[in-house]
Write a protein that holds these residues in place. Structure first.
Motif, PDB file in Angstrom:
ATOM      1  N   ALA A  48      41.896  43.419  31.356  1.00  0.00           N
ATOM      2  CA  ALA A  48      41.724  44.238  32.556  1.00  0.00           C
ATOM      3  C   ALA A  48      40.274  44.664  32.758  1.00  0.00           C
ATOM      4  O   ALA A  48      39.788  44.706  33.889  1.00  0.00           O
ATOM      5  CB  ALA A  48      42.635  45.455  32.481  1.00  0.00           C
ATOM      6  N   ALA A  49      39.561  44.947  31.684  1.00  0.00           N
ATOM      7  CA  ALA A  49      38.180  45.398  31.800  1.00  0.00           C
ATOM      8  C   ALA A  49      37.237  44.282  32.227  1.00  0.00           C
ATOM      9  O   ALA A  49      36.167  44.549  32.768  1.00  0.00           O
ATOM     10  CB  ALA A  49      37.710  45.986  30.472  1.00  0.00           C
ATOM     11  N   GLU A  50      37.615  43.027  32.012  1.00  0.00           N
ATOM     12  CA  GLU A  50      36.721  41.912  32.298  1.00  0.00           C
ATOM     13  C   GLU A  50      37.040  41.181  33.591  1.00  0.00           C
ATOM     14  O   GLU A  50      36.315  40.261  33.965  1.00  0.00           O
ATOM     15  CB  GLU A  50      36.743  40.922  31.136  1.00  0.00           C
ATOM     16  N   ILE A  51      38.077  41.565  34.286  1.00  0.00           N
ATOM     17  CA  ILE A  51      38.452  40.837  35.500  1.00  0.00           C
ATOM     18  C   ILE A  51      37.399  41.008  36.596  1.00  0.00           C
ATOM     19  O   ILE A  51      37.288  40.201  37.497  1.00  0.00           O
ATOM     20  CB  ILE A  51      39.860  41.232  35.978  1.00  0.00           C
ATOM     21  N   ARG A  52      36.596  42.043  36.476  1.00  0.00           N
ATOM     22  CA  ARG A  52      35.527  42.264  37.455  1.00  0.00           C
ATOM     23  C   ARG A  52      34.364  41.302  37.276  1.00  0.00           C
ATOM     24  O   ARG A  52      33.503  41.203  38.134  1.00  0.00           O
ATOM     25  CB  ARG A  52      35.017  43.700  37.346  1.00  0.00           C
ATOM     26  N   HIS A  53      34.297  40.613  36.158  1.00  0.00           N
ATOM     27  CA  HIS A  53      33.202  39.695  35.875  1.00  0.00           C
ATOM     28  C   HIS A  53      33.622  38.264  36.214  1.00  0.00           C
ATOM     29  O   HIS A  53      34.050  37.506  35.363  1.00  0.00           O
ATOM     30  CB  HIS A  53      32.784  39.788  34.401  1.00  0.00           C
ATOM     31  N   GLY A  54      33.509  37.895  37.441  1.00  0.00           N
ATOM     32  CA  GLY A  54      33.804  36.532  37.864  1.00  0.00           C
ATOM     33  C   GLY A  54      35.141  36.371  38.547  1.00  0.00           C
ATOM     34  O   GLY A  54      35.209  35.865  39.662  1.00  0.00           O
ATOM     35  N   ALA A  55      36.199  36.783  37.901  1.00  0.00           N
ATOM     36  CA  ALA A  55      37.538  36.563  38.466  1.00  0.00           C
ATOM     37  C   ALA A  55      37.749  37.367  39.743  1.00  0.00           C
ATOM     38  O   ALA A  55      38.516  36.947  40.615  1.00  0.00           O
ATOM     39  CB  ALA A  55      38.610  36.926  37.449  1.00  0.00           C
ATOM     40  N   LEU A  56      37.062  38.477  39.882  1.00  0.00           N
ATOM     41  CA  LEU A  56      37.215  39.309  41.081  1.00  0.00           C
ATOM     42  C   LEU A  56      36.836  38.531  42.339  1.00  0.00           C
ATOM     43  O   LEU A  56      37.390  38.769  43.409  1.00  0.00           O
ATOM     44  CB  LEU A  56      36.372  40.576  40.953  1.00  0.00           C
ATOM     45  N   THR A  57      35.922  37.580  42.214  1.00  0.00           N
ATOM     46  CA  THR A  57      35.514  36.785  43.375  1.00  0.00           C
ATOM     47  C   THR A  57      36.626  35.852  43.857  1.00  0.00           C
ATOM     48  O   THR A  57      36.594  35.411  44.996  1.00  0.00           O
ATOM     49  CB  THR A  57      34.262  35.941  43.062  1.00  0.00           C
TER      50      THR A  57
END
Length: 158
Positions: A48-57
């Protein structure tokens, strides 16, 4: 639980994201794997903490995002904030949460409620609805659920 009629929305998806934090991250990976295996939809699991790094796009309309948000999770408030952010990007958000939790009513596209239990046992409780979700989506897509293509049913050693 999502049933066949409710999973029709997801049968046309070509990608899906799964998000879990801490002890729920391996469950998110398992959910993504199961969806790939039987419905042939590209799916990935993220902490959950890493979804903002790349996957959010990648998050947009027709990209289902499955989030595990159990109240016993120490990062529950952060996961809850992320779910609101996903909805702001017009994603179809499916939230797995506690039976009595109403925090996602009106926010998530679908809420799957799981019985409350100890944190250590939650992965077992949450894995079952994720498997059923994959089953119903595969069924809607007309996939061979009992005999998925290119999937070995036994481990062979050479």
């Amino acid at each position: 639980m999502l049933r066949g009629g409710q999973t029709r929305y997801f049968r046309l998806a070509s990608n899906a994201l799964f998000s879990g934090c801490g002890i729920h991250f391996p469950v998110a990976l398992e959910g993504a794997l199961k969806l790939k295996e039987i419905s042939y939809i590209h799916a990935e699991g993220f902490p959950a903490a890493e979804i903002r790094h790349g996957a959010l796009t990648l998050i947009r309309n027709f990209v289902p995002v499955v989030c595990i948000a159990m109240k016993s999770d120490p990062a529950y408030e952060q996961v809850k904030a992320q779910i609101s952010e996903f909805r702001a990007k017009d994603a179809a958000v499916i939230v797995l949460t506690d039976q009595e939790n109403n925090d996602f009513n009106g926010i998530a596209s679908f809420v799957i409620r799981c019985p409350a239990t100890k944190l250590e046992l939650e992965p077992l409780i949450v894995a079952i609805p994720l498997q059923l979700l994959s089953y119903y989506i595969a069924d809607e897509r007309g996939c061979s659920i009992d005999q998925p293509r290119n999937l070995a049913k036994s481990v062979t050693v050479e």
